[in-house]
Design a protein around this motif. Structure first.
Motif, short mmCIF file in Angstrom:
data_model
loop_
_atom_site.label_atom_id
_atom_site.label_comp_id
_atom_site.label_asym_id
_atom_site.label_seq_id
_atom_site.Cartn_x
_atom_site.Cartn_y
_atom_site.Cartn_z
N VAL A 125 0.83 -1.21 0.00
CA VAL A 125 0.00 0.00 0.00
C VAL A 125 0.87 1.26 0.00
CG1 VAL A 125 -1.67 1.33 1.34
CG2 VAL A 125 -1.94 -1.14 1.12
N ALA A 126 1.92 1.26 0.83
CA ALA A 126 2.81 2.43 0.90
C ALA A 126 3.54 2.67 -0.42
CB ALA A 126 3.81 2.25 2.03
N ALA A 127 3.87 1.58 -1.13
CA ALA A 127 4.59 1.72 -2.39
C ALA A 127 3.70 2.25 -3.51
CB ALA A 127 5.18 0.38 -2.80
N ARG A 128 2.42 1.92 -3.45
CA ARG A 128 1.52 2.27 -4.54
C ARG A 128 0.69 3.52 -4.27
NH1 ARG A 128 0.75 -1.98 -8.11
NH2 ARG A 128 -1.43 -1.44 -8.53
N SER A 129 0.82 4.09 -3.06
CA SER A 129 0.07 5.30 -2.73
C SER A 129 0.96 6.26 -1.95
CB SER A 129 -1.16 4.93 -1.89
OG SER A 129 -1.78 6.09 -1.36
N THR A 130 1.19 7.42 -2.51
CA THR A 130 2.01 8.43 -1.85
C THR A 130 1.36 8.90 -0.56
OG1 THR A 130 2.84 9.18 -4.00
CG2 THR A 130 3.16 10.66 -2.13
N THR A 131 0.05 9.03 -0.56
CA THR A 131 -0.66 9.46 0.64
C THR A 131 -0.48 8.44 1.77
OG1 THR A 131 -2.34 10.56 -0.72
CG2 THR A 131 -2.91 10.10 1.58
N ALA A 132 -0.64 7.17 1.44
CA ALA A 132 -0.46 6.12 2.44
C ALA A 132 0.98 6.11 2.96
CB ALA A 132 -0.81 4.75 1.85
N ILE A 139 4.66 6.69 11.47
CA ILE A 139 4.26 5.66 12.42
C ILE A 139 5.38 4.63 12.56
CG2 ILE A 139 2.60 3.81 12.89
CD1 ILE A 139 0.51 5.45 11.38
N LEU A 140 5.99 4.26 11.44
CA LEU A 140 7.11 3.32 11.48
C LEU A 140 8.31 3.93 12.22
CD1 LEU A 140 7.04 1.89 7.84
CD2 LEU A 140 6.07 0.88 9.91
N ASP A 141 8.54 5.23 12.01
CA ASP A 141 9.62 5.90 12.73
C ASP A 141 9.39 5.83 14.24
OD1 ASP A 141 10.80 6.58 10.33
OD2 ASP A 141 9.89 8.57 10.25
N LEU A 142 8.15 6.04 14.65
CA LEU A 142 7.82 5.96 16.07
C LEU A 142 8.03 4.55 16.60
CD1 LEU A 142 6.55 7.26 18.62
CD2 LEU A 142 4.32 6.53 17.74
N MET A 143 7.61 3.55 15.83
CA MET A 143 7.74 2.15 16.26
C MET A 143 9.20 1.75 16.39
SD MET A 143 4.73 0.55 13.87
CE MET A 143 5.08 -1.16 14.25
N GLN A 144 10.05 2.28 15.51
CA GLN A 144 11.47 1.90 15.53
C GLN A 144 12.27 2.63 16.60
OE1 GLN A 144 12.51 2.33 11.22
NE2 GLN A 144 13.20 0.22 11.44
#
Length: 287
Positions: A125-132, A139-144
């Protein structure tokens, strides 16, 4: 210094409401994860140790040797890791930590599968949608960047103690590489290849499953490798909330100031990490 914004209080209120309003969901998740972990442990512990060692050694050998497995070239490539797997696992058995090593492996497998179940689709989803991608990335930055111990607090709150909070905390900690590297692999597929697919009448679904995912496979497999290693690095932390395995022995060694117990169980984790890392790396490097 006096607080201007008591953010933690609002987070606590939100978690309390989630626990109260969705208690049935948390119980269902706890039941599924506990049953899966316990069932896998029972199956693996029911198999003689020498069969598992032989299976792991053969898997490590073929992962490195590939199509040249029955040639001298393949023997040179795959024999080293296979021999290490045999002696390493025999050492774990001889030290008396075979059951704990199986429990650790089970936790890593279950956590990895759950992380991939969510991570790969999110990466697509992230690869195919710039908005996503814009939404998912912070969110991933926060998780890491959030300390792993913090994940244990809500995990205990929702699932009490045991394997389930350990698995949940491990999934949260190890999920980001699956999302990031899946997205990266798909985005790095050459645009002219995608345009060629469209020119031949391929639908977006066909482009994804027959062009982008196959070409992104090495990067996605590298992400799986990172997920496995991060999951394995969480076993000691997960033991603090009741997760079983080698991590619990390390934790006991810390509590009891037992150098021998801590070193032996830590060495077992290192052996498992090397076997899993080298095997998955070999699979990822194959064309």
């Amino acid at each position: 210094m006096e607080k201007l914004i008591d953010l933690g209080k609002y987070i606590e209120i939100g978690i309390n409401k989630l626990e109260k309003n969705f208690s049935g969901l948390w119980e269902a998740i706890d039941g599924v994860i506990s049953w899966t972990v316990d069932s896998m442990n029972d199956v693996l512990l029911g198999i003689p140790f020498y069969i598992i060692i032989a299976f792991v050694a053969l898997g490590a050998y073929y992962a490195n040797a590939g199509k040249s497995a029955f040639k001298i070239e393949g023997l040179k490539k795959g024999a080293g890791l296979a021999v290490f797997a045999v002696f390493g696992l025999l050492l774990i058995f001889a030290m008396g930590y075979w059951e704990e090593s199986i429990q650790t492996t089970t936790l890593v497998i279950v956590s990895t599968l759950i992380a991939l179940l969510f991570g790969v689709p999110l990466g697509i989803v992230a690869a195919r949608s710039t908005t996503a991608d814009v939404i998912i990335r912070p969110i991933l930055d926060l998780m890491q960047t959030m300390p792993a111990f913090v994940y244990l607090i809500p995990a205990i709150f929702f699932f009490s103690v045991g394997n389930t909070p350990g698995v949940v905390a491990t999934v949260i900690f190890s999920l980001p590489p699956a999302v990031r590297l899946t997205s990266l692999g798909i985005r790095n597929v050459a645009e002219d290849v995608i345009e060629a697919g469209r020119a031949f009448g391929a639908t977006e679904r066909q482009i994804l499953f027959k062009i982008q995912l196959p070409l992104a496979k090495p990067t996605i497999l590298a992400g799986i490798n990172q997920v496995i290693l991060l999951a394995l690095s969480m076993v000691v932390i997960a033991s603090m909330v009741g997760a079983k395995g080698l991590g619990s022995i390390v934790y006991q060694g810390i509590q009891q100031n037992d150098i021998a117990k801590g070193f032996e169980s830590g060495l077992g984790i290192v052996i498992l990490a090397i076997i899993l890392d080298r095997t998955t790396q070999a699979i990822a490097k194959k064309k």
